[in-house]
Structure formats: C-alpha cells, structure tokens
Scaffold this motif. Structure first.
Motif, PDB file in Angstrom:
ATOM      1  N   ASP A 116       0.858  -1.181   0.000  1.00 41.90           N
ATOM      2  CA  ASP A 116       0.000   0.000   0.000  1.00 41.90           C
ATOM      3  C   ASP A 116       0.896   1.232   0.000  1.00 41.90           C
ATOM      4  N   ASN A 117       0.368   2.361   0.428  1.00 35.47           N
ATOM      5  CA  ASN A 117       1.157   3.595   0.368  1.00 35.47           C
ATOM      6  C   ASN A 117       2.304   3.632   1.372  1.00 35.47           C
ATOM      7  N   GLU A 118       2.196   2.805   2.438  1.00 40.91           N
ATOM      8  CA  GLU A 118       3.203   2.875   3.499  1.00 40.91           C
ATOM      9  C   GLU A 118       4.036   1.604   3.635  1.00 40.91           C
TER      10      GLU A 118
END
Length: 376
Positions: free
Chosen positions: A218-220
């Motif tokens: 995901d984004n992190e």
C-alpha cells in the motif's frame, strides 16, 4: 413550500368574520405575497384560570420538546435518504403534505376529545411523542450498531497493512505449514524493502533461503512472506521487530475465510433491512409527531389567547408565512387590528406579576398572541 410560519391570534370585538375580512384586505393591500390561512381551533375546555396559568408554565417547554423530536426525525429521514441514494420524498401527515396539514388544520376530536381538560390533552400529546422518541432511540441504536460493525470490518479491510485484515490478501499457496516449517507474514515499511530483502535470511538461523515473496503493498508498507523452521519463529519475530519489521499473527483457514465472508454478507443484508424499515418507520412517525405538534400549537394558541384576552374565548387564530423582507410589513398590520385596551395589556407585565412573560413565544413582545413554527 414555506418552512417558517407565524401562528397568531387577534382579539375579536365584533365578529370573527369581519376581522378576518379586514386582515385579508390589509395583507392583500400591503403584503400581497404573504400567504394567509385560518387556523381553526375548536372550543376547548377552559377549566380554571389557575389551571391555565399553571399550564402556561409548561407550554413553552413542552413545545420545544415536541418540536425537537419532529426535527430529529426529519434529520434522520434526510440522512437515511442520502445514504440510501433515494430521492427525497415530501413529508406527509396521513398522505397530506405537512405544509397543507398546517395551513388546513382540522382538530382530531376522536384522538383528543375537546371536553378533556387541557392538561390531560397536553400530557397525552407529550406522552405519545415521548414514546415515539424512545422508539426512535432504540431503532437508531440497532441500525447504528450494525453500521459500526460493518465500518469496523471495512476499516480492517482497507486500513494500512499494519492493522488491516490480511485474509483476503493471502492465498493458500502462499503459506507453508508443516511439522517443522512455518510461513510468517512480515509488514515492511516501503523505504526498508531493500534492507528486508538483504537481511531476512540472517535475522536468525534456519531461515529458508530465497523464501520471501511480496504479496501486496500500500502507500506505506509492503507485505512479505518468509519461511523458516518453526522452532526459531519466536527468535525471528524478536529480531525482526528490532530491525523495524512487524510480524503479523496470521493463520490461514478456509473455514474462517468462509465464516468471515458470510458474516459480512449478513451484516450488509441486516444494514439494508434495518435502514429500509427505519426509513419507513420515520416517514410514519414524522406524520404522527407533526400532527401531535400542530394539536399542541392549537392548545397553546387557545390557552395563551384566554390568558391575554380573557373570557369568554373570542379570538381569531390564523397562520401566515411572510417572507423575510415582508415580516416588517406584516407586524404593523397585525398590531393595527388589535384592540387598544388589549394592546396596553402586554406592556404592563410588571403590574400583573409577569404572568404574561414568555407567552408570546417570540423574543419580541406583541399586543397579540404570536409564535413561530419552523418546519426545518
């Protein structure tokens, strides 16, 4: 549809019909865009002056309560219609639009006998509305509980890899589980992926070489598998945590997956069913509460008119819907139709021990009974 109405009553000196004609004439002449309607109130049971004074203390408070429940149900309807994506329906009372019900009000003799004491009628209205409010709280709590459960599941499925449910990201073939081997799931910050790939085989002994595979990112974070001997799993968890890698507890189970899927489907069905039944209940209950509110307003006009103008009851009650710019034109018209003797009555509050305080309903004092009904 207007959303703000004035309910007023004027003292009748000769005949109600002549006063009504004069009022219509003045409104037509000076504020032609202001809708004007008769507000038909039957001859209610007056009782004693003491009972009326005692009742007047509770009228304002009870009116605020009934009005508040009406607005609460309306807001609930608006929210449910928005969430459901259904087109807003015109709210009705027994099939009649609420503005028409107000402007063509007819007292329900079967529900509220005119020979009943006013206190009994007011208590009956208050009790019925209180019961509806209690029912509303129970129904909304039940609906909100299911929504909260669904939101919690959705958060788990859509949050970051550090907290979300991993079951829909992991396939059976990604996991190796045997007497000696186990596959762990590591949540690795995106900026640390090179560090992970370079070090996971050496975080402890007995790690299967080249066993780490990225399943999702995901984004992190990125989600990696790693396979190792079961007996060193705890050591691996400790070493991974020291390097900033999170090992998520996970056990793949086809039965658990199916159970979660069924639970989600049931919650979605329950939410839709509860939302639909709550909306229908709100439509019906809004009509009941609005009807009760208008009957309460009729009692309030009657009681305040007796206290202001005296006995026997002789007053003209009407409903107006002036626009914001017309209000300053309408007030002088109403005051001009007031009896001069009664006009001084409202100015001598201190002399009558404040008995008239607050009866007007509006912040401004007027030489006639007046209060505002806000439909929204």
């Amino acid at each position: 549809m207007a959303t703000r109405y004035w309910v007023v009553s004027l003292s009748v000196q000769n005949s109600a019909s002549s006063l009504w004609n004069r009022l219509q004439e003045q409104i037509s002449k000076h504020s032609f865009d202001t809708p004007l309607y008769r507000f038909n109130i039957p001859n209610l049971r007056v009782g004693t002056l003491d009972s009326l004074l005692s009742l007047s203390d509770d009228l304002l408070k009870s009116n605020s309560f009934v009005e508040g429940v009406s607005h609460k149900i309306r807001r609930q309807i608006e929210e449910l219609e928005r969430v459901s994506g259904v087109e807003s329906n015109a709210l009705t009372v027994d099939g009649v639009p609420v503005d028409s019900y107000l402007t063509r009000f007819v007292w329900d003799e079967a529900k509220y006998p005119t020979m009943s004491p006013l206190r009994e009628t007011v208590d009956s209205i208050h009790g019925q509305v209180a019961k509806i409010e209690d029912d509303l709280k129970v129904r909304v709590a039940e609906y909100s509980n299911v929504r909260s459960q669904l939101n919690a599941i959705n958060r788990k499925q859509s949050g970051s890899l550090a907290v979300r449910d991993l079951s829909n990201l992991v396939k059976p073939e990604d996991i190796i589980t045997s007497e000696h081997l186990v596959t762990l799931l590591a949540v690795v910050p995106k900026y640390s992926q090179k560090d992970w790939l370079a070090s996971y085989e050496t975080l402890t002994s007995y790690v299967v070489p080249r066993s780490s595979k990225m399943l999702y990112e995901d984004n992190e974070y990125a989600l990696y598998t790693v396979t190792l001997f079961r007996r060193v799993a705890d050591n691996f968890r400790t070493s991974a945590r020291e390097r900033g890698f999170q090992i998520r507890d996970f056990e793949y189970s086809t039965e658990a997956q199916e159970s979660r899927k069924q639970e989600l489907e049931k919650l979605m069905q329950d939410q839709e069913s509860l939302r639909s039944s709550l909306l229908q209940w709100c439509y019906t209950s809004y009509g009941e509460v609005f009807s009760s509110w208008m009957h309460f307003c009729a009692v309030r006009v009657f009681a305040e008119s007796i206290l202001r103008y005296g006995l026997p009851p002789s007053f003209l009650a009407c409903v107006l819907a002036p626009s914001g710019k017309s209000e300053k034109k309408v007030r002088p018209i109403l005051e001009g139709l007031c009896d001069s003797a009664n006009s001084t009555y409202w100015k001598t509050e201190d002399e009558v021990g404040g008995a008239m305080a607050g009866l007007g309903g509006d912040a401004d004092a007027h030489p006639y009974v007046s209060f505002t009904i806000n439909l929204v």
